[in-house]
Structures are given as C-alpha cells and as structure tokens.
Motif scaffolding. Structure first.
Motif, PDB file in Angstrom:
ATOM      1  N   ALA A 178       0.830  -1.213   0.000  1.00  0.00           N
ATOM      2  CA  ALA A 178       0.000   0.000   0.000  1.00  0.00           C
ATOM      3  C   ALA A 178       0.857   1.252   0.000  1.00  0.00           C
ATOM      4  N   SER A 179       1.944   1.261   0.752  1.00  0.00           N
ATOM      5  CA  SER A 179       2.810   2.445   0.835  1.00  0.00           C
ATOM      6  C   SER A 179       3.497   2.736  -0.489  1.00  0.00           C
ATOM      7  N   VAL A 180       3.990   1.692  -1.152  1.00  0.00           N
ATOM      8  CA  VAL A 180       4.631   1.892  -2.457  1.00  0.00           C
ATOM      9  C   VAL A 180       3.596   2.379  -3.465  1.00  0.00           C
ATOM     10  N   ALA A 181       2.430   1.757  -3.488  1.00  0.00           N
ATOM     11  CA  ALA A 181       1.383   2.189  -4.416  1.00  0.00           C
ATOM     12  C   ALA A 181       0.985   3.646  -4.155  1.00  0.00           C
ATOM     13  N   ALA A 182       0.810   4.008  -2.902  1.00  0.00           N
ATOM     14  CA  ALA A 182       0.421   5.375  -2.557  1.00  0.00           C
ATOM     15  C   ALA A 182       1.502   6.377  -2.954  1.00  0.00           C
ATOM     16  N   PHE A 183       2.759   6.032  -2.710  1.00  0.00           N
ATOM     17  CA  PHE A 183       3.866   6.916  -3.081  1.00  0.00           C
ATOM     18  C   PHE A 183       3.859   7.198  -4.586  1.00  0.00           C
ATOM     19  N   PHE A 184       3.671   6.158  -5.379  1.00  0.00           N
ATOM     20  CA  PHE A 184       3.695   6.383  -6.831  1.00  0.00           C
ATOM     21  C   PHE A 184       2.443   7.080  -7.329  1.00  0.00           C
ATOM     22  N   ASN A 185       1.329   6.936  -6.643  1.00  0.00           N
ATOM     23  CA  ASN A 185       0.170   7.748  -7.011  1.00  0.00           C
ATOM     24  C   ASN A 185       0.485   9.225  -6.810  1.00  0.00           C
ATOM     25  N   MET A 186       1.156   9.550  -5.722  1.00  0.00           N
ATOM     26  CA  MET A 186       1.542  10.941  -5.479  1.00  0.00           C
ATOM     27  C   MET A 186       2.557  11.415  -6.514  1.00  0.00           C
ATOM     28  N   THR A 187       3.628  10.648  -6.705  1.00  0.00           N
ATOM     29  CA  THR A 187       4.683  11.109  -7.620  1.00  0.00           C
ATOM     30  C   THR A 187       4.191  11.166  -9.059  1.00  0.00           C
ATOM     31  N   ASN A 188       3.301  10.259  -9.442  1.00  0.00           N
ATOM     32  CA  ASN A 188       2.738  10.317 -10.794  1.00  0.00           C
ATOM     33  C   ASN A 188       2.007  11.632 -11.023  1.00  0.00           C
ATOM     34  N   ARG A 189       1.293  12.081 -10.024  1.00  0.00           N
ATOM     35  CA  ARG A 189       0.534  13.319 -10.175  1.00  0.00           C
ATOM     36  C   ARG A 189       1.451  14.543 -10.245  1.00  0.00           C
ATOM     37  N   VAL A 190       2.510  14.537  -9.439  1.00  0.00           N
ATOM     38  CA  VAL A 190       3.469  15.644  -9.510  1.00  0.00           C
ATOM     39  C   VAL A 190       4.184  15.624 -10.866  1.00  0.00           C
ATOM     40  N   ALA A 191       4.566  14.454 -11.323  1.00  0.00           N
ATOM     41  CA  ALA A 191       5.245  14.343 -12.616  1.00  0.00           C
ATOM     42  C   ALA A 191       4.340  14.807 -13.746  1.00  0.00           C
ATOM     43  N   SER A 192       3.088  14.424 -13.713  1.00  0.00           N
ATOM     44  CA  SER A 192       2.159  14.851 -14.762  1.00  0.00           C
ATOM     45  C   SER A 192       1.897  16.349 -14.697  1.00  0.00           C
ATOM     46  N   ALA A 193       1.703  16.869 -13.505  1.00  0.00           N
ATOM     47  CA  ALA A 193       1.412  18.296 -13.346  1.00  0.00           C
ATOM     48  C   ALA A 193       2.565  19.173 -13.808  1.00  0.00           C
ATOM     49  N   SER A 194       3.797  18.680 -13.625  1.00  0.00           N
ATOM     50  CA  SER A 194       4.977  19.488 -13.974  1.00  0.00           C
ATOM     51  C   SER A 194       5.556  19.124 -15.341  1.00  0.00           C
ATOM     52  N   ASP A 195       4.919  18.191 -16.043  1.00  0.00           N
ATOM     53  CA  ASP A 195       5.421  17.692 -17.332  1.00  0.00           C
ATOM     54  C   ASP A 195       6.859  17.193 -17.181  1.00  0.00           C
ATOM     55  N   MET A 196       7.070  16.401 -16.128  1.00  0.00           N
ATOM     56  CA  MET A 196       8.399  15.848 -15.866  1.00  0.00           C
ATOM     57  C   MET A 196       8.762  14.874 -16.977  1.00  0.00           C
ATOM     58  N   ARG A 197       9.974  14.998 -17.478  1.00  0.00           N
ATOM     59  CA  ARG A 197      10.442  14.172 -18.576  1.00  0.00           C
ATOM     60  C   ARG A 197      11.521  13.204 -18.117  1.00  0.00           C
ATOM     61  N   PRO A 198      11.425  11.932 -18.548  1.00  0.00           N
ATOM     62  CA  PRO A 198      12.466  10.974 -18.171  1.00  0.00           C
ATOM     63  C   PRO A 198      13.774  11.294 -18.893  1.00  0.00           C
ATOM     64  N   ASN A 199      14.870  10.955 -18.255  1.00  0.00           N
ATOM     65  CA  ASN A 199      16.170  11.098 -18.894  1.00  0.00           C
ATOM     66  C   ASN A 199      16.197  10.208 -20.131  1.00  0.00           C
ATOM     67  N   GLY A 200      16.827  10.684 -21.178  1.00  0.00           N
ATOM     68  CA  GLY A 200      16.913   9.932 -22.429  1.00  0.00           C
ATOM     69  C   GLY A 200      17.455   8.521 -22.276  1.00  0.00           C
ATOM     70  N   PRO A 201      18.531   8.313 -21.491  1.00  0.00           N
ATOM     71  CA  PRO A 201      19.096   6.956 -21.387  1.00  0.00           C
ATOM     72  C   PRO A 201      18.122   5.885 -20.879  1.00  0.00           C
ATOM     73  N   TYR A 202      17.100   6.273 -20.100  1.00  0.00           N
ATOM     74  CA  TYR A 202      16.170   5.279 -19.585  1.00  0.00           C
ATOM     75  C   TYR A 202      15.496   4.498 -20.735  1.00  0.00           C
ATOM     76  N   HIS A 203      15.243   5.167 -21.843  1.00  0.00           N
ATOM     77  CA  HIS A 203      14.473   4.549 -22.930  1.00  0.00           C
ATOM     78  C   HIS A 203      15.156   3.315 -23.510  1.00  0.00           C
ATOM     79  N   ALA A 204      16.466   3.299 -23.516  1.00  0.00           N
ATOM     80  CA  ALA A 204      17.186   2.195 -24.156  1.00  0.00           C
ATOM     81  C   ALA A 204      17.727   1.165 -23.174  1.00  0.00           C
ATOM     82  N   GLN A 205      17.590   1.404 -21.897  1.00  0.00           N
ATOM     83  CA  GLN A 205      18.209   0.511 -20.910  1.00  0.00           C
ATOM     84  C   GLN A 205      17.555  -0.856 -20.862  1.00  0.00           C
ATOM     85  N   ASN A 206      18.417  -1.880 -20.821  1.00  0.00           N
ATOM     86  CA  ASN A 206      18.018  -3.263 -20.565  1.00  0.00           C
ATOM     87  C   ASN A 206      16.968  -3.797 -21.523  1.00  0.00           C
ATOM     88  N   ARG A 207      17.110  -3.455 -22.773  1.00  0.00           N
ATOM     89  CA  ARG A 207      16.177  -3.974 -23.796  1.00  0.00           C
ATOM     90  C   ARG A 207      16.828  -5.093 -24.553  1.00  0.00           C
TER      91      ARG A 207
END
Length: 189
Positions: free
Chosen positions: A160-189
């Motif tokens: 529950a705590s992990v799920a709740a934390f990501f619900n909060m961070t998802n909303r902050v990321a969406s509200a601020s148009d947070m962008r992932p670092n480019g390297p994440y897209h290609a990692q471990n594929r």
C-alpha cells in the motif's frame, strides 16, 4: 550535449547545490550514468528533495520482505493506470534490469494482467491497481486475498505504501510535465 530540462516548470536548481546534495548527485552520476530528472526537478528546494529522496529510499530500497523487483513492479502498474510517462519509462527500465526480462517490463507497462507472473505477484499487483483506481473500494476481502496469497500484514502495509507513493509522484510528474532522462528509454532492452 545540453542538459535536459527535468520539467516544463521554471524552477531552477539551487546553485550551488549544498555539498551533501552534490555528493548524492555525484553518486547517481557514477552509479547510473545520469542524475535522474526527478531529483533535478526537486532540487529547486533542498528540503523537498531531501524529503522525497528519504521516502523513496525507505520505500524502494529499505527493509521489506518485498523484493526490489516487486516494489518496482508496483511502481510500474500504478504508473500505467495513471499514464505517467516519467515513471513508466524510469521504472519500466528498473523492472527490465532487475528481472532480466525486457518482455516483462513492457508487458507491465502495457497490461499487467497478461504478464507471466506468479499468482502471488498477480494478487499484489491487483491490490495496487485497485488501490489506485478506487481506494474507497478496498475492503477486508482484498487484504484477505493478499494474506491467502502469502503476504503478511507488514507486506500489505508495504504494498500500500509503495502504491500510494507512486500515485503521489505520478501526479506531480504529470502536473509538472516531468520528462524521463533519455538513457532510460534504451536501458536493458
């Protein structure tokens, strides 16, 4: 290469960073090859950054009988429900890395219900999704389903705590148009 903007909000990082924060960013750079944009985004206010990182580190890296992979899987399915571009990209990469299975990472991003996971993991993910979509509908039967799957009450707290934390961070990321670092897209594929 120019440094990526962590969000579209104009919240400049504290400059210079306090020595402890700079040390943390240097560790990230050495370990990950980048400073995650989420940290750079929070660096406009060192107290907020410290609070965010303390909670993240406790929930995602701290003492728990949930594995790091299980916690990352929760982060991904919650972020999929919330359609959080930043967290799906960053935590999808973590699932791919920890599992060694790029198909699992992509399946969790697209539709966790078709992922090849153990029934115990499926029960955990179902609970995290229900908690995300309709927290008011969580009832004793949902907790009992987790217990039946083999989770303790402490595990249920951690899920529950992990799920709740990501619900909060998802909303902050969406509200601020947070962008992932480019390297994440290609990692471990």
């Amino acid at each position: 290469m120019a440094e990526e903007m962590p969000t579209t909000l104009d919240l400049p990082m504290v400059d210079p960073l306090p020595p402890q924060t700079q040390k943390y960013f240097d560790i990230c750079q050495d370990k990950l090859g980048m400073v995650p944009n989420v940290l750079r985004a929070y660096a406009f206010d060192i107290d907020k950054l410290n609070t965010f990182t303390a909670l993240y580190n406790d929930l995602m890296l701290g003492d728990s009988t949930l594995s790091k992979l299980e916690r990352e899987m929760i982060a991904v399915v919650v972020s999929a429900v919330n359609r959080c571009f930043y967290c799906l990209t960053a935590h999808g990469a973590a699932v791919r890395e920890l599992s060694g299975d790029p198909i699992l990472g992509e399946t969790l991003v697209m539709n966790y219900r078709v992922a090849k996971v153990e029934p115990k993991v499926r029960a955990m993910l179902d609970f995290a999704v229900k908690l995300t979509e309709s927290p008011e509908r969580i009832e004793d039967a949902d907790r009992e389903a987790l217990r039946t799957a083999g989770f303790t009450d402490r595990d249920i707290w951690d899920i529950a705590s992990v799920a709740a934390f990501f619900n909060m961070t998802n909303r902050v990321a969406s509200a601020s148009d947070m962008r992932p670092n480019g390297p994440y897209h290609a990692q471990n594929r």
